[in-house]
Design an enzyme around this catalytic site. Structure first.
Site, PDB file in Angstrom:
ATOM      1  N   GLU B 209      -4.411   6.596  10.055  1.00  0.00           N
ATOM      2  CA  GLU B 209      -3.470   6.926   8.899  1.00  0.00           C
ATOM      3  C   GLU B 209      -4.011   8.160   8.130  1.00  0.00           C
ATOM      4  O   GLU B 209      -5.180   8.317   8.016  1.00  0.00           O
ATOM      5  CB  GLU B 209      -3.248   5.676   7.742  1.00  0.00           C
ATOM      6  CG  GLU B 209      -2.330   4.629   8.572  1.00  0.00           C
ATOM      7  CD  GLU B 209      -2.297   3.590   7.227  1.00  0.00           C
ATOM      8  OE1 GLU B 209      -2.741   3.739   6.359  1.00  0.00           O
ATOM      9  OE2 GLU B 209      -1.540   2.394   7.523  1.00  0.00           O
ATOM     10  N   HIS B 247       0.115   2.170   1.086  1.00  0.00           N
ATOM     11  CA  HIS B 247      -1.146   1.389   1.116  1.00  0.00           C
ATOM     12  C   HIS B 247      -2.031   2.190  -0.179  1.00  0.00           C
ATOM     13  O   HIS B 247      -1.853   3.392  -0.311  1.00  0.00           O
ATOM     14  CB  HIS B 247      -1.757   1.869   2.567  1.00  0.00           C
ATOM     15  CG  HIS B 247      -1.605   0.967   3.558  1.00  0.00           C
ATOM     16  ND1 HIS B 247      -1.852   1.093   4.811  1.00  0.00           N
ATOM     17  CD2 HIS B 247      -1.047  -0.353   3.420  1.00  0.00           C
ATOM     18  CE1 HIS B 247      -1.528   0.258   5.455  1.00  0.00           C
ATOM     19  NE2 HIS B 247      -0.989  -0.872   4.756  1.00  0.00           N
TER      20      HIS B 247
END
Lengths: 377, 293
Positions: B209, B247
């Protein structure tokens, strides 16, 4: 991120013994003028907009008035500003100090080393991003035993300080370390740290408290941040919600899947407007809260991407139809659902029966969402 | 062989009496995992889904021989739960809990390492080796025994990708969801050597990511020390800088952590990088085929 305004950061600095200029916060021109007239802030002084973005000096958000009248005018000008999209609500009035040199120090996290890192540079006063890498020193600090004497000496040596100044810098570094640990900070930055005579003074303060540690810091609960109004509501409801520039709302479960969904939409010519991560939940109440929140962002279409792993797709679908029913008719948006996993055929059937475009292939579904948004004015 | 878990894995669930703890205890058992104990302070003596509950990890380990912990304890208590397991001699702690302060990880991680305990997570879906054991919350349905390893910073995205590997007719050796937080107990670079030395893994899928430099670090390792084919995907190519994408770890700051930099590093290291998650299974098939040649 809980970003403290400069004056709040300086309050923290003061409580940990970091020298800061004498100063007061004002929220109106009259209040600023009074503080100057009553000598609460010595003249000439500095007036600084209390905003979260950097580059205030160049942006006209810092002024140097000499008289109470000038203080009032400067404050009026700055309070009228909208600085990088943020309305200025407060100014900080501070004494003007005879600055010899400007340094940079900060404490933050080095993710790949999994350790705190002390960053220092003799070139303070400008954004650290624009300082050449060779002029920046980085030392990781082991939480056990904490910041050591030799690490502090290394910073002083780099700065080329007199023994008295070095002692003063050492005190600031100790305080930075304590603030980082005790206040659960993501970043504690002093830029510039000014040499004034034999000592140093923190002319600016940037303190960011870790969101996940907010439960340990009720004193920062009221801190305003650079979130939008809807982002603020989402935060209270514990929904990850980020507003972007486009017009398609994206809802998915899990941050990685939500990001991947944005990427796919963009590939097919869509412009994501909202990132909404439901997280691991399939709690119908949370799903309907998410839908209501999404409706308020007024998307042209909403693309929902759900992978049913532990929860079955038909259960998810029933929850979605129910949640859609909670949204007032006038606020309803075209919904394209991509639903995949356990009992996916049943899930798709339920959604289609309720008038939702339901597709199991991600590519096709993304294209359908882009198309739906295009049809909307 | 598999990575980190096998048929000798004996799981204790910390926070077993909570909703998540109970749901996933059932799932882990259905997977075939030996869930031997639960721990919830104050609830010792009770039984959840046939699993005896203890007041402390020390008791649970002494009575059941548990060697792996799966932690569902809410964030404010997660650090204490990990430290308790470490001190009781547990070798592997899978921390599913999300929103654990990274400052707590800065204490837990070095402490666990000094005592020889590995942490996976926090904020992670855990680990699964089909036919052997699963510790965490990855859905059972996505697994199928096979020879592809998976390491990922994501949660549900991992499920999709693992499921895609199954649907194209392959299976997995071990899948590890490392967690999306800024500080995690096991990084790509920590996990790669285990897959390199695992005789049951032929190819590795790496799901990254935006944010941080873990993928760049992984690329460096892959380039010099990893001999098996790597298929990679990076989520968040369209994410704007400065916005935290769900996140805590997924944020582009100070020009670092962009998808472009990660993709470039992985490609330079010889990895096949998928543009989209649905491109991964086909790339895996090709990688496996060319490796066999």
């Amino acid at each position: 991120m809980v970003k403290l305004a400069e004056w709040q950061g300086k309050k923290v600095f003061r409580s940990y013994g970091i020298p800061v200029p004498r100063g007061e916060v004002a929220r109106s021109p009259a209040e600023a003028e009074r503080l100057a007239r009553e000598g609460k802030v010595p003249l000439p002084c500095v007036v600084k907009a209390q905003v979260l973005s950097g580059g205030r000096g160049k942006g006209g958000a810092v002024r140097f008035p000499n008289t109470p009248d000038e203080v009032r005018e400067a404050t009026a000008d700055i309070l009228g500003l909208e600085f990088k999209g943020e309305k200025v609500r407060e100014v900080l009035l501070e004494e003007k100090l005879p600055i010899v040199r400007e340094l940079y120090v900060s404490m933050t996290l080095d993710r790949s080393q999994r350790l705190p890192v002390l960053i220092s540079s003799a070139q303070g006063g400008m954004e650290i991003e624009s300082v050449p890498d060779g002029s920046i020193d980085r030392q990781v600090v082991d939480p056990f035993p904490g910041l050591t004497g030799y690490e502090k000496r290394s910073v002083s040596k780099q700065f080329g300080l007199t023994p008295l100044q070095a002692r003063s810098v050492g005190g600031v570094l100790d305080a930075l370390w304590k603030i980082f640990v005790q206040e659960d900070a993501e970043l504690v930055e002093v830029n510039p740290l000014a040499i004034v005579g034999d000592g140093v003074v923190a002319l600016d303060a940037k303190v960011i408290i870790e969101d996940d540690a907010a439960f340990r810091h009720p004193e920062f609960a009221e801190v305003r941040d650079d979130r939008t109004e809807l982002e603020e509501i989402a935060r209270e409801k514990e929904i990850a919600f980020v507003q972007l520039d486009g017009n398609i709302g994206v809802i998915a479960n899990g941050a990685g899947l939500t990001m991947a969904t944005l990427d796919v939409l963009k590939e097919f010519g869509g412009a994501p407007g909202v990132f909404l991560d439901l997280g691991g939940t399939d709690d119908p109440k949370k799903v309907s809260e998410a839908f209501l929140l999404m409706a308020r962002a007024e998307p042209a279409a909403v693309f929902l991407n759900i992978f049913g792993g532990i929860t079955r797709c038909d259960t998810v679908a029933k929850g979605l139809v129910e949640a859609m029913g909670q949204v007032p008719t006038s606020e309803r948006f075209p919904l394209v659902a991509r639903i995949r996993g356990n009992n996916e055929a049943e899930g798709i059937q339920i959604l289609r029966a309720a008038g939702v475009t339901a597709i199991s292939d991600l590519r096709e579904a993304a294209q359908a969402a882009v198309e739906a948004a295009r049809r909307r004015p | 062989m598999s990575v980190l878990v096998d048929r000798d894995t004996r799981v204790l669930v910390q926070g077993i009496t909570g909703h998540q703890g109970t749901v996933h205890t059932i799932q882990m058992k259905q997977f075939g995992t030996a869930v031997v104990a639960g721990v919830t302070p104050g609830k010792g003596g009770s039984v959840v889904e046939g699993v005896p509950v203890f007041d402390s990890v020390r008791d649970a380990v002494a009575k059941t021989g548990a060697n792996t912990s799966c932690i569902f304890v809410p964030a404010p208590g997660a650090k204490d739960a990990v430290l308790e397991s470490v001190d009781a001699g547990v070798r592997l702690c899978v921390v599913v809990t999300e929103h654990v302060p990274f400052h707590d990880m800065l204490v837990m991680y070095p402490y666990a390492r000094s005592k020889g305990t590995r942490i996976i997570g926090p904020n992670c879906p855990g680990i699964g080796a089909p036919g052997k054991a699963k510790v965490g919350i990855i859905p059972n349905v996505v697994f199928r025994p096979g020879r592809v390893g998976v390491i990922s910073r994501s949660g549900t995205l991992t499920y999709e990708i693992v499921n895609g590997i199954k649907e194209i007719g392959l299976g997995q050796s071990t899948c590890i969801g490392l967690g999306g937080d800024p500080v995690i107990g096991t990084t790509f670079v920590d996990a790669l050597p285990m897959f390199e030395s695992d005789p049951d893994t032929d190819a590795l899928v790496l799901v990254g990511e935006i944010g941080g430099t873990a993928e760049e670090d992984a690329a460096e390792y892959v380039r010099h020390q990893f001999t098996k084919p790597v298929i990679a995907y990076i989520a968040g190519r369209s994410a704007p800088p400065g916005k935290r994408m769900g996140h805590a770890g997924a944020i582009i700051t100070r020009g670092k952590g962009t998808a472009e930099s990660k993709v470039a590093a992985l490609e330079a290291a010889g990895a096949r990088v998928a543009r989209f998650p649905y491109d991964i299974p086909q790339l895996v098939v090709e990688a496996v085929r060319s490796a066999r040649r």
